[in-house]
Design a protein around this motif. Structure first.
Motif, PDB file in Angstrom:
ATOM      1  N   ALA A 344       0.827  -1.116   0.049  1.00  0.00           N
ATOM      2  CA  ALA A 344      -0.092  -0.121  -0.021  1.00  0.00           C
ATOM      3  C   ALA A 344       1.016   1.320  -0.079  1.00  0.00           C
ATOM      4  CB  ALA A 344      -0.939  -0.139   1.258  1.00  0.00           C
ATOM      5  N   ILE A 345       1.916   0.987   0.790  1.00  0.00           N
ATOM      6  CA  ILE A 345       2.746   2.320   0.817  1.00  0.00           C
ATOM      7  C   ILE A 345       3.616   2.607  -0.708  1.00  0.00           C
ATOM      8  CG2 ILE A 345       4.958   3.104   1.666  1.00  0.00           C
ATOM      9  CD1 ILE A 345       4.288   1.560   4.299  1.00  0.00           C
ATOM     10  N   LYS A 346       4.060   1.504  -1.322  1.00  0.00           N
ATOM     11  CA  LYS A 346       4.598   1.681  -2.600  1.00  0.00           C
ATOM     12  C   LYS A 346       3.643   2.203  -3.713  1.00  0.00           C
ATOM     13  CE  LYS A 346       8.065  -1.929  -1.562  1.00  0.00           C
ATOM     14  NZ  LYS A 346       8.452  -3.486  -1.925  1.00  0.00           N
ATOM     15  N   GLU A 347       2.335   1.544  -3.639  1.00  0.00           N
ATOM     16  CA  GLU A 347       1.362   1.900  -4.589  1.00  0.00           C
ATOM     17  C   GLU A 347       0.495   2.986  -4.342  1.00  0.00           C
ATOM     18  OE1 GLU A 347      -0.865  -1.873  -4.598  1.00  0.00           O
ATOM     19  OE2 GLU A 347       1.017  -3.126  -5.269  1.00  0.00           O
ATOM     20  N   ASP A 348       0.823   3.567  -3.186  1.00  0.00           N
ATOM     21  CA  ASP A 348      -0.055   4.855  -2.737  1.00  0.00           C
ATOM     22  C   ASP A 348      -1.524   4.549  -2.781  1.00  0.00           C
ATOM     23  OD1 ASP A 348      -0.301   7.398  -1.699  1.00  0.00           O
ATOM     24  OD2 ASP A 348      -0.437   8.463  -3.677  1.00  0.00           O
ATOM     25  N   ARG A 349      -1.831   3.614  -2.003  1.00  0.00           N
ATOM     26  CA  ARG A 349      -3.372   3.112  -1.776  1.00  0.00           C
ATOM     27  C   ARG A 349      -3.569   2.893  -0.209  1.00  0.00           C
ATOM     28  NH1 ARG A 349      -3.626  -2.158  -0.771  1.00  0.00           N
ATOM     29  NH2 ARG A 349      -1.765  -3.355  -1.496  1.00  0.00           N
ATOM     30  N   ASP A 350      -4.966   2.815  -0.328  1.00  0.00           N
ATOM     31  CA  ASP A 350      -5.466   2.463   1.352  1.00  0.00           C
ATOM     32  C   ASP A 350      -4.851   0.817   1.333  1.00  0.00           C
ATOM     33  OD1 ASP A 350      -6.287   4.950   2.037  1.00  0.00           O
ATOM     34  OD2 ASP A 350      -8.396   4.461   1.115  1.00  0.00           O
ATOM     35  N   PRO A 351      -4.521   0.494   2.825  1.00  0.00           N
ATOM     36  CA  PRO A 351      -4.329  -0.805   3.102  1.00  0.00           C
ATOM     37  C   PRO A 351      -5.869  -1.298   2.856  1.00  0.00           C
ATOM     38  CG  PRO A 351      -3.085   0.674   4.666  1.00  0.00           C
ATOM     39  CD  PRO A 351      -4.034   1.233   3.919  1.00  0.00           C
ATOM     40  N   LEU A 352      -5.847  -2.810   3.230  1.00  0.00           N
ATOM     41  CA  LEU A 352      -7.210  -3.324   3.054  1.00  0.00           C
ATOM     42  C   LEU A 352      -7.984  -3.145   3.980  1.00  0.00           C
ATOM     43  CD1 LEU A 352      -6.215  -6.917   1.589  1.00  0.00           C
ATOM     44  CD2 LEU A 352      -7.324  -4.986   0.322  1.00  0.00           C
ATOM     45  N   CYS A 353      -7.416  -3.041   5.300  1.00  0.00           N
ATOM     46  CA  CYS A 353      -8.205  -2.575   6.603  1.00  0.00           C
ATOM     47  C   CYS A 353      -7.572  -1.180   7.103  1.00  0.00           C
ATOM     48  CB  CYS A 353      -8.290  -3.759   7.613  1.00  0.00           C
ATOM     49  SG  CYS A 353      -9.362  -3.349   9.103  1.00  0.00           S
ATOM     50  N   SER A 354      -8.046  -0.277   6.574  1.00  0.00           N
ATOM     51  CA  SER A 354      -7.310   1.117   6.944  1.00  0.00           C
ATOM     52  C   SER A 354      -7.873   1.822   8.175  1.00  0.00           C
ATOM     53  CB  SER A 354      -7.591   1.977   5.526  1.00  0.00           C
ATOM     54  OG  SER A 354      -9.010   2.329   5.531  1.00  0.00           O
ATOM     55  N   ALA A 355      -7.231   3.084   8.425  1.00  0.00           N
ATOM     56  CA  ALA A 355      -7.609   3.819   9.286  1.00  0.00           C
ATOM     57  C   ALA A 355      -9.384   4.293   9.064  1.00  0.00           C
ATOM     58  CB  ALA A 355      -6.931   5.098   9.527  1.00  0.00           C
ATOM     59  N   GLN A 356      -9.617   4.436   8.000  1.00  0.00           N
ATOM     60  CA  GLN A 356     -11.120   4.800   7.767  1.00  0.00           C
ATOM     61  C   GLN A 356     -12.110   3.791   8.121  1.00  0.00           C
ATOM     62  OE1 GLN A 356      -8.545   5.450   5.863  1.00  0.00           O
ATOM     63  NE2 GLN A 356      -8.728   7.230   4.821  1.00  0.00           N
ATOM     64  N   GLU A 357     -11.597   2.320   7.918  1.00  0.00           N
ATOM     65  CA  GLU A 357     -12.302   1.297   8.269  1.00  0.00           C
ATOM     66  C   GLU A 357     -12.558   1.022   9.779  1.00  0.00           C
ATOM     67  OE1 GLU A 357     -12.320  -2.265   6.347  1.00  0.00           O
ATOM     68  OE2 GLU A 357     -12.026  -1.509   4.265  1.00  0.00           O
ATOM     69  N   GLY A 358     -11.118   1.237  10.578  1.00  0.00           N
ATOM     70  CA  GLY A 358     -11.061   1.345  11.902  1.00  0.00           C
ATOM     71  C   GLY A 358     -12.167   2.415  12.560  1.00  0.00           C
ATOM     72  N   ARG A 359     -12.153   3.466  11.890  1.00  0.00           N
ATOM     73  CA  ARG A 359     -13.058   4.415  12.691  1.00  0.00           C
ATOM     74  C   ARG A 359     -14.638   4.088  12.410  1.00  0.00           C
ATOM     75  NH1 ARG A 359     -12.972  10.740  10.400  1.00  0.00           N
ATOM     76  NH2 ARG A 359     -13.498   9.510   8.233  1.00  0.00           N
ATOM     77  N   THR A 360     -14.752   3.406  11.284  1.00  0.00           N
ATOM     78  CA  THR A 360     -16.239   3.048  11.070  1.00  0.00           C
ATOM     79  C   THR A 360     -16.630   1.863  12.208  1.00  0.00           C
ATOM     80  OG1 THR A 360     -15.940   3.045   8.640  1.00  0.00           O
ATOM     81  CG2 THR A 360     -17.449   1.627   9.326  1.00  0.00           C
ATOM     82  N   THR A 361     -15.633   0.972  12.425  1.00  0.00           N
ATOM     83  CA  THR A 361     -15.988  -0.140  13.473  1.00  0.00           C
ATOM     84  C   THR A 361     -16.057   0.543  14.798  1.00  0.00           C
ATOM     85  OG1 THR A 361     -14.630  -1.604  12.469  1.00  0.00           O
ATOM     86  CG2 THR A 361     -14.758  -1.919  14.568  1.00  0.00           C
ATOM     87  N   ILE A 362     -15.355   1.585  15.016  1.00  0.00           N
ATOM     88  CA  ILE A 362     -15.773   2.125  16.261  1.00  0.00           C
ATOM     89  C   ILE A 362     -16.701   3.057  16.424  1.00  0.00           C
ATOM     90  CG2 ILE A 362     -14.623   4.156  17.926  1.00  0.00           C
ATOM     91  CD1 ILE A 362     -12.923   1.334  17.784  1.00  0.00           C
ATOM     92  N   GLU A 363     -17.224   3.358  15.220  1.00  0.00           N
ATOM     93  CA  GLU A 363     -18.540   4.206  15.102  1.00  0.00           C
ATOM     94  C   GLU A 363     -19.648   3.086  15.441  1.00  0.00           C
ATOM     95  OE1 GLU A 363     -19.971   8.248  13.764  1.00  0.00           O
ATOM     96  OE2 GLU A 363     -18.338   7.367  12.423  1.00  0.00           O
TER      97      GLU A 363
END
Length: 393
Positions: A344-363
């Motif tokens: 994801a770092i090399k390809e400049d994309r989100d990881p499969l389970c990203s910070a955004q998905e982490g926030r969704t789970t906490i929400e």
């Protein structure tokens, strides 16, 4: 699940098995943060990097002196740090692996890693304590372009895209609902929702899309939780109450997701999983098991005269041998997740389970308590309340 997420998951799952070595010009420098006695190193978030050829561990930090000594020996490092901030400042790692399970430390460790210029972070779940912290982390990752990946290791399993396709192809008939339960051991109820339910809610987010609304009840010994029941939760979770949880979520896919957990109601041979139920069959996912999923053909609502067998689902399909060697270690040992983060770092994309998905789970977790606080009312997401709803009882 939306098309973009499905395609990226399929591509990344396939690429992970090749270790991404073809595009690697140098190894990713990994710094490990642990805290012996306060969440330790999570579920192997230190040693996982020893088995990923594209990485090398360059430093470790642990505020516990004896724990630090043991970590240095285990990770074969001559020098360690008592203060992770000093380590980050001196080492300037490419990736920081944040291991402690006690999540009251996560926000500060994440922000310090981003400030030190980390390109990636691999973080033990659950994500953070509340939505205020989650918002700050997501914003910081967006501004810095740091890739944060959550250790919901089942999200990196290469069978998930196959399951999505099976559902589209009608394997379970018309999909009707998602049923999830925690381990329901002594942690059953709210602690189960946070620590183990986070895995389940992350998976249903993958399959069913965004969370739109929630109605829920939280009980303590059979009675609705009140302010008097709120305690300081284990593992740094913060305000917590309830040994029984019943929640229903409305999802982007239009199918409901149910989460239930009752203290000491679970069994070692069952529970802690997701069932995707249709009028023509069931797909059952067991967390951290291999094979991850099984298929039961036929209506789940009609008695049968002959036993029906659960058939394993591999990344190749229903009843097919698993073509990926050592998949249990690759997935359960976080190797696929670590490789995906590097890619994801090399390809400049989100990881499969990203910070955004982490926030969704906490929400989603927060929505359970917010609905209960409002007497079981339907609450829509994103929530207006960004702090822990139990503080408002």
């Amino acid at each position: 699940m939306n098309r973009r997420r499905f395609l990226s998951t399929t591509a990344a799952s396939l690429a992970a098995t090749s270790a991404f070595s073809a595009t690697a010009d140098k190894k990713a420098r990994i710094a490990v943060i642990g805290h012996t006695g306060r969440g330790n190193y999570g579920h192997g978030l230190d040693t996982m990097w020893l088995k990923i050829p594209e990485s090398e561990i360059v430093a470790v930090a642990d505020a516990d002196a004896k724990g630090l000594e043991g970590a240095q020996a285990k990770l074969k490092l001559s020098k360690g740090y008592a203060d992770y901030r000093k380590m980050l400042e001196e080492v300037k790692p490419d990736i920081v692996s944040i291991g402690p399970r006690h999540i009251d430390q996560h926000h500060e460790m994440i922000m310090a890693s981003i400030a030190a210029g980390a390109k990636g972070i691999y973080l033990e779940k659950p994500f953070v304590r509340n939505l205020v912290e989650a918002d700050e982390v997501v914003d910081a990752c967006t501004k810095s372009k740091c890739k944060l990946a959550l250790a919901h290791r089942n999200r990196y399993h290469p069978a998930l895209p196959r399951i999505v396709q099976l559902i589209k192809d009608g394997a379970i008939g018309k999909p009707l609902e998602y049923r999830t339960r925690g381990k329901e051991d002594p942690r059953g109820g709210s602690l189960d929702l946070w620590v183990l339910g986070s895995h389940l809610l992350n998976l249903t987010n993958f399959f069913a899309g965004d969370y739109l609304a929630c109605t829920a009840t939280v009980l303590q010994n059979g009675k609705p939780v009140t302010k008097a029941d709120v305690v300081d939760g284990a593992e740094g979770i913060g305000p917590l109450a309830g040994n029984e949880v019943h929640a229903r979520f409305e999802m982007q896919s239009s199918l409901p997701v149910f989460f239930d957990s009752v203290q000491n109601a679970g069994a070692k041979t069952a529970g802690f999983g997701v069932q995707i139920i249709g009028n023509g069959g069931i797909i059952d996912l067991r967390i951290d098991e291999e094979p991850i999923a099984h298929y039961l053909e036929g209506s789940p609502f009609r008695p049968v005269t002959k036993p029906r067998a659960w058939v394993p689902i591999s990344s190749a399909g229903i009843g097919q041998p698993e073509p990926i060697v050592n998949l249990k270690e690759l997935c359960g040992g976080h190797l696929l997740a670590g490789q995906d983060l590097i890619a994801a770092i090399k390809e400049d994309r989100d990881p499969l389970c990203s910070a955004q998905e982490g926030r969704t789970t906490i929400e989603a977790i927060s929505a359970v308590f917010e609905s209960h606080r409002l007497g079981g009312q339907r609450v829509t997401l994103p929530l207006k309340t960004r702090q822990n709803p139990l503080t408002l009882l």
